[in-house]
Design a protein around this motif. Structure first.
Motif, PDB file in Angstrom:
ATOM      1  N   THR A 108      18.472   0.652  37.151  1.00 48.80           N
ATOM      2  CA  THR A 108      17.180  -0.032  37.230  1.00 48.80           C
ATOM      3  C   THR A 108      16.474  -0.003  35.876  1.00 48.80           C
ATOM      4  OG1 THR A 108      16.988   0.634  39.553  1.00 48.80           O
ATOM      5  CG2 THR A 108      14.984  -0.108  38.458  1.00 48.80           C
ATOM      6  N   ALA A 109      16.520   1.150  35.212  1.00 52.16           N
ATOM      7  CA  ALA A 109      15.900   1.258  33.885  1.00 52.16           C
ATOM      8  C   ALA A 109      16.564   0.304  32.902  1.00 52.16           C
ATOM      9  CB  ALA A 109      15.992   2.699  33.386  1.00 52.16           C
ATOM     10  N   LEU A 110      17.889   0.200  32.949  1.00 53.99           N
ATOM     11  CA  LEU A 110      18.593  -0.715  32.048  1.00 53.99           C
ATOM     12  C   LEU A 110      18.223  -2.165  32.339  1.00 53.99           C
ATOM     13  CD1 LEU A 110      22.205   0.802  31.908  1.00 53.99           C
ATOM     14  CD2 LEU A 110      20.458   0.876  30.132  1.00 53.99           C
ATOM     15  N   ASP A 111      18.197  -2.520  33.607  1.00 54.45           N
ATOM     16  CA  ASP A 111      17.909  -3.911  33.968  1.00 54.45           C
ATOM     17  C   ASP A 111      16.517  -4.315  33.484  1.00 54.45           C
ATOM     18  OD1 ASP A 111      17.298  -6.338  35.545  1.00 54.45           O
ATOM     19  OD2 ASP A 111      19.157  -5.863  36.583  1.00 54.45           O
ATOM     20  N   LEU A 112      15.514  -3.502  33.776  1.00 54.54           N
ATOM     21  CA  LEU A 112      14.151  -3.851  33.400  1.00 54.54           C
ATOM     22  C   LEU A 112      13.910  -3.696  31.906  1.00 54.54           C
ATOM     23  CD1 LEU A 112      12.306  -2.191  36.414  1.00 54.54           C
ATOM     24  CD2 LEU A 112      12.674  -4.638  36.038  1.00 54.54           C
ATOM     25  N   GLY A 113      14.404  -2.610  31.327  1.00 53.99           N
ATOM     26  CA  GLY A 113      14.189  -2.373  29.903  1.00 53.99           C
ATOM     27  C   GLY A 113      14.778  -3.455  29.036  1.00 53.99           C
ATOM     28  N   ARG A 114      15.914  -4.000  29.432  1.00 53.92           N
ATOM     29  CA  ARG A 114      16.536  -5.076  28.663  1.00 53.92           C
ATOM     30  C   ARG A 114      15.722  -6.363  28.745  1.00 53.92           C
ATOM     31  NH1 ARG A 114      20.585  -6.746  30.814  1.00 53.92           N
ATOM     32  NH2 ARG A 114      21.754  -7.643  29.073  1.00 53.92           N
ATOM     33  N   ILE A 117      38.080   0.528  39.597  1.00 56.32           N
ATOM     34  CA  ILE A 117      38.483   1.669  38.789  1.00 56.32           C
ATOM     35  C   ILE A 117      38.047   2.932  39.517  1.00 56.32           C
ATOM     36  CG2 ILE A 117      38.307   0.428  36.595  1.00 56.32           C
ATOM     37  CD1 ILE A 117      35.715   2.109  36.061  1.00 56.32           C
ATOM     38  N   ASN A 118      38.780   3.992  39.296  1.00 52.49           N
ATOM     39  CA  ASN A 118      38.352   5.311  39.750  1.00 52.49           C
ATOM     40  C   ASN A 118      37.825   6.087  38.555  1.00 52.49           C
ATOM     41  OD1 ASN A 118      39.141   4.760  42.338  1.00 52.49           O
ATOM     42  ND2 ASN A 118      41.016   5.974  42.269  1.00 52.49           N
ATOM     43  N   MET A 119      36.670   6.698  38.746  1.00 50.95           N
ATOM     44  CA  MET A 119      36.036   7.451  37.656  1.00 50.95           C
ATOM     45  C   MET A 119      34.976   8.363  38.274  1.00 50.95           C
ATOM     46  SD  MET A 119      34.082   5.925  34.304  1.00 50.95           S
ATOM     47  CE  MET A 119      32.893   5.032  35.319  1.00 50.95           C
ATOM     48  N   GLN A 120      34.951   9.609  37.854  1.00 48.86           N
ATOM     49  CA  GLN A 120      33.980  10.547  38.394  1.00 48.86           C
ATOM     50  C   GLN A 120      32.550  10.060  38.134  1.00 48.86           C
ATOM     51  OE1 GLN A 120      36.602  11.185  36.495  1.00 48.86           O
ATOM     52  NE2 GLN A 120      37.617  13.126  37.009  1.00 48.86           N
ATOM     53  N   GLN A 121      31.682  10.222  39.127  1.00 51.97           N
ATOM     54  CA  GLN A 121      30.309   9.729  39.003  1.00 51.97           C
ATOM     55  C   GLN A 121      29.583  10.256  37.769  1.00 51.97           C
ATOM     56  OE1 GLN A 121      27.931   9.587  42.630  1.00 51.97           O
ATOM     57  NE2 GLN A 121      26.075  10.080  41.478  1.00 51.97           N
ATOM     58  N   PRO A 122      29.772  11.516  37.365  1.00 48.65           N
ATOM     59  CA  PRO A 122      29.088  11.954  36.139  1.00 48.65           C
ATOM     60  C   PRO A 122      29.396  11.088  34.921  1.00 48.65           C
ATOM     61  CG  PRO A 122      29.871  13.859  37.335  1.00 48.65           C
ATOM     62  CD  PRO A 122      30.419  12.653  38.047  1.00 48.65           C
ATOM     63  N   TYR A 123      30.618  10.594  34.803  1.00 49.73           N
ATOM     64  CA  TYR A 123      30.934   9.681  33.703  1.00 49.73           C
ATOM     65  C   TYR A 123      30.128   8.386  33.841  1.00 49.73           C
ATOM     66  CZ  TYR A 123      35.036  12.406  32.208  1.00 49.73           C
ATOM     67  OH  TYR A 123      35.859  13.371  31.733  1.00 49.73           O
ATOM     68  N   PHE A 124      30.128   7.828  35.056  1.00 48.72           N
ATOM     69  CA  PHE A 124      29.419   6.589  35.317  1.00 48.72           C
ATOM     70  C   PHE A 124      27.948   6.719  34.926  1.00 48.72           C
ATOM     71  CE2 PHE A 124      27.262   3.534  38.128  1.00 48.72           C
ATOM     72  CZ  PHE A 124      28.020   2.392  37.911  1.00 48.72           C
ATOM     73  N   GLU A 125      27.335   7.828  35.347  1.00 54.28           N
ATOM     74  CA  GLU A 125      25.928   8.070  35.006  1.00 54.28           C
ATOM     75  C   GLU A 125      25.741   8.200  33.502  1.00 54.28           C
ATOM     76  OE1 GLU A 125      23.863  11.162  37.138  1.00 54.28           O
ATOM     77  OE2 GLU A 125      25.151  10.917  38.882  1.00 54.28           O
ATOM     78  N   GLN A 126      26.626   8.961  32.856  1.00 58.11           N
ATOM     79  CA  GLN A 126      26.431   9.227  31.440  1.00 58.11           C
ATOM     80  C   GLN A 126      26.603   7.972  30.582  1.00 58.11           C
ATOM     81  OE1 GLN A 126      25.331  12.246  30.220  1.00 58.11           O
ATOM     82  NE2 GLN A 126      24.964  11.004  28.397  1.00 58.11           N
ATOM     83  N   PHE A 127      27.528   7.101  30.980  1.00 59.22           N
ATOM     84  CA  PHE A 127      27.671   5.856  30.229  1.00 59.22           C
ATOM     85  C   PHE A 127      26.377   5.040  30.283  1.00 59.22           C
ATOM     86  CE2 PHE A 127      32.441   6.242  30.936  1.00 59.22           C
ATOM     87  CZ  PHE A 127      32.705   6.523  29.595  1.00 59.22           C
ATOM     88  N   MET A 128      25.693   5.074  31.419  1.00 63.18           N
ATOM     89  CA  MET A 128      24.430   4.333  31.502  1.00 63.18           C
ATOM     90  C   MET A 128      23.319   5.042  30.730  1.00 63.18           C
ATOM     91  SD  MET A 128      24.244   2.434  35.186  1.00 63.18           S
ATOM     92  CE  MET A 128      24.475   3.857  36.231  1.00 63.18           C
ATOM     93  N   ILE A 129      23.316   6.363  30.755  1.00 62.16           N
ATOM     94  CA  ILE A 129      22.331   7.096  29.945  1.00 62.16           C
ATOM     95  C   ILE A 129      22.560   6.821  28.467  1.00 62.16           C
ATOM     96  CG2 ILE A 129      21.542   9.401  29.258  1.00 62.16           C
ATOM     97  CD1 ILE A 129      22.235  10.315  32.126  1.00 62.16           C
TER      98      ILE A 129
END
Length: 542
Positions: free
Chosen positions: A43-49, A125-137
Motif C-alpha cells: 500500500t505504501a509503495l502504491d500510494l507513494g509512487r 514462484i516459491n519464496m519465504q515471506q520475509p524475502y517478499f517483505e524485504q524486497f518491498m521495504i
C-alpha cells in the motif's frame, strides 16, 4: 539458513522519535497505513509512487519470523513489477508451473498452470515471506531516496481509533510514550487478528473447518529426489498425515504440510521429536535435514461484511481469511492493494468522487467471495466430513489416474488466479465480440512484443490500448489523462497478442484502468464512448 536480513528481529525500520510526538496539536496525515507486513508495504509503495504522502505505523521494527506465505502467483508478481520490485523477487524465487497429485503410492495425474508462452512471469514462484517483505521495504527505501513521500515508523502501536466524519484520530504508543495523530484516511493492513477491526467493533463471518495442518520447513542436507514442483498426496503411504503437501523454497528449504486432524494437542505436535517422527516416516531415516520453522494452522474461510467503513478501509488478511491451500492469502491481499491504490489516489487528488471507494468494497468483496468459494471447495475435498464424501473423493482420485474427465473434479487446492470483476459498476458494456479472457472487468493478460512484454508498457496510467486501430495519442476527460499504447498484431509473430486481445476481430481499442483491468473495449475508436467509459470507470457515471 536464511540471509541474516530476513530472519526474526531484523530491524528494517528501528524506532526513531518523530516530530509528531512533540506537537501540541495532532498532525494530520493524508493516509495512515496500520500494519507493516507485505500488504501494508505494498500500500505504501502504491500510494507513494503516486506522490500521495503515506505513513506506515507498525508495532514491530521489520520482517517477521518463519516462511509463512511462500507461494506468490503470476498476478501478484505483475503487481510487484509495476511497483519496481518484481524482478528481484523472480530472481530469488523458485519458479514452478507443474503440480502432481498422488493417491496413496500412485501418481494419479499432473497439471501445468501456465502451459502457454508469452508471459514475463511464471504461474508461481516459491519464496519465504520475509524475502517478499524485504524486497518491498528495499524498494520503499529507494523511492524515499528519490523523494517519494513514504514514511515508516517502527514500534508505533495504534492503541485507539476514533472515526470522525472527515478524518480519523489515532492514539499511538511508542517506547517514549503515547502521542496522537490524525489521518484523512486509515487503511487497516494489520492481519487476520486485526486490532483495528476489534477497536471498531467489526468482525468476520464465515466458517472454521475442524481440521489442523502442521507446517514443517526443513533444510535438506545433500541431494533429494524431489523436483521443483508442487506435490500433493491424498492418504500418503508414509502415514505422516491424512494428506501431505510438498514445495521447494529458496536456500534448499522445503515446505511440508501434514494434515493432522482436529482433536490434537498442539503443544505436543510442535515438539521437535514428534515433528521429526512424521518427517522421518516420509523422507526415510537416512535423510539428513535441519528443522527451520514449524507451525500449526486451522482452515478458516471468513471475511468482513464490508471492507470500507467511512474513512477506514481494510485490506489483506484484516479484511478476509482463507485456508492456505490455493495460495489465496497474500496473493488476494496484493490484488486488494492493486484495486484500492489508484482509486484512493484519484479521490485524494479530487479527480474522482468519494463514492469511487465504494467500488473497492464491491469489487474486492466479490474477489473475496470467489476465493472463499474455491477455498471452501478445496477444504471439503481434502477433508471429507462423512463416509459418503470420503467414498466419493477416493473414487474421483482412482478414476483420475486413467480417465481425463475425472481430473477436473480433483481438488487439492484451486490455485490463485486474478479476479475478473464481472458485473462491476465501473465496467462499460462490451462493445466487441472478443476473447472472454479480456472482457470488461478482467485483468489484462501479458503478451510478447518484440523484445519486451505488453504489461510493461502500461505503467500506472489510464491507458488507451489500440491494436491496429487509429486513435489520438492522448485524451483528457475531466482531469483524467489517457495515454495511448499503440501496438500491432504484427509486433508479435507468435500470434499470442492477437489470440488474447483480438480473437476474430482485425482491430481493437481497450480502455485499461491503472490496475491493468479492462474497463471497456471496442473494435474501433469512438471518442464519445471512450469518454463515457472513462467517467464510468472513475465512478462519475455509475
Amino acid at each position: 539458513m536464511f540471509d541474516d536480513r530476513y530472519t526474526l528481529a531484523f530491524r528494517a525500520y528501528p524506532y526513531e522519535r518523530s516530530t509528531d510526538q512533540d506537537q501540541e496539536v495532532p498532525v494530520r496525515h493524508p493516509v495512515v497505513v496500520m500494519g507493516g507486513g507485505p500488504i501494508g508495504m505494498a500500500t505504501a509503495l502504491d500510494l507513494g509512487r503516486q506522490g500521495i504522502p503515506v505513513l506506515v505505523l507498525d508495532d514491530h521494527e521489520g520482517v517477521g519470523m518463519g516462511s509463512r506465505a511462500i507461494c506468490f502467483a503470476k498476478r501478484c508478481l505483475e503487481i510487484a513489477d509495476r511497483y519496481g520490485c518484481g524482478e528481484p523477487m523472480l530472481d530469488k524465487g523458485v519458479v514452478w508451473n507443474v503440480g502432481k497429485v498422488f493417491h496413496q503410492d500412485r501418481q494419479v495425474f499432473e497439471f501445468n498452470l501456465l502451459p502457454e508462452e508469452g508471459h514475463k512471469y511464471p504461474a508461481f514462484i516459491n519464496m519465504q515471506q520475509p524475502y517478499f517483505e524485504q524486497f518491498m521495504i528495499d524498494r520503499a527505501r529507494e523511492l524515499q531516496a528519490q523523494g517519494a513521500p513514504i514514511e515508516i515508523r517502527g514500534k508505533n502501536r495504534v492503541d485507539t481509533v476514533q472515526v470522525k466524519d472527515d478524518h480519523v484520530v489515532l492514539t499511538v504508543m511508542t517506547p517514549d510514550g503515547p502521542y496522537t495523530l490524525e489521518a484523512d484516511w486509515l487503511i487497516g493492513c494489520d492481519g487476520a487478528s486485526s486490532p483495528l477491526r476489534r477497536m471498531m467493533g467489526l468482525d468476520f463471518t464465515g466458517r472454521v473447518f475442524q481440521d489442523s495442518f502442521l507446517i514443517a520447513d526443513i533444510k535438506m542436507k545433500g541431494n533429494t529426489t524431489f523436483p521443483t514442483e508442487r506435490w500433493f498426496w491424498f492418504d500418503p503411504p508414509f502415514k505422516s498425515g491424512a494428506s501431505t503437501l510438498l514445495h521447494k523454497q529458496p536456500d534448499d528449504v522445503w515446505r511440508i504440510d501434514f494434515q493432522i486432524g482436529w482433536d490434537v494437542d498442539r503443544a505436543e505436535e510442535l515438539k521437535e521429536e514428534n515433528i521429526r517422527t512424521r518427517l522421518d516416516a516420509m523422507l526415510g531415516a537416512d535423510v539428513e535435514y535441519e528443522l527451520v520453522w514449524s507451525s500449526i494452522y486451522t482452515f478458516q474461510c471468513k471475511r468482513m461484511e464490508h471492507f470500507r467503513s467511512g474513512r477506514v478501509l481494510f485490506a489483506g488478511d484484516a479484511a478476509h481469511q482463507v485456508s492456505p491451500f490455493g495460495a489465496r492469502g497474500a496473493n488476494s491481499g496484493m490484488q486488494d492493494v492493486d484495486n484500492l491504490g489508484w482509486k484512493l489516489g484519484l479521490v485524494i487528488e479530487g479527480k474522482a468522487p468519494h463514492t469511487l471507494l465504494d467500488t473497492y468494497d464491491t469489487e474486492r468483496v466479490y474477489g473475496a467471495d470467489e476465493n472463499i468459494l474455491n477455498s471452501t471447495r478445496s477444504t471439503d475435498f481434502i477433508t471429507p466430513k462423512s463416509e459418503i464424501s470420503q467414498i466419493f473423493r477416493d473414487a474421483v482420485l482412482d478414476l483420475s489416474e486413467h480417465h481425463a474427465f475425472a481430473r477436473p473434479l480433483v481438488n487439492s487446492g484451486r490455485l490463485s488466479v486474478p479476479c475478473t470483476y464481472d458485473g462491476s459498476p465501473l465496467n462499460s458494456a462490451d462493445g466487441m465480440a472478443g476473447p472472454a479472457r479480456t472482457r470488461p472487468g478482467s485483468a489484462c493478460p501479458d503478451a510478447p512484443l518484440g523484445d519486451g512484454f505488453l504489461l510493461s508498457r502500461f505503467g500506472d496510467d489510464f491507458v488507451l490500448l489500440t491494436i491496429d486501430a487509429d486513435a489520438p495519442d492522448s485524451l483528457d476527460e475531466d482531469g483524467i489523462t489517457l495515454r495511448r499504447v499503440a501496438v500491432s498484431a504484427a509486433d508479435d509473430p507468435t500470434g499470442q497478442l492477437a489470440e488474447r486481445y483480438l480473437g476474430d476481430a482485425s482491430s481493437a481499442v481497450y480502455l485499461i484502468r491503472p490496475d491493468q483491468h479492462v474497463a471497456a473495449r471496442r473494435t474501433s475508436f469512438d471518442e464519445n464512448l471512450i469518454r463515457q467509459a472513462v467517467r464510468r470507470a472513475t465512478g462519475k457515471d455509475c
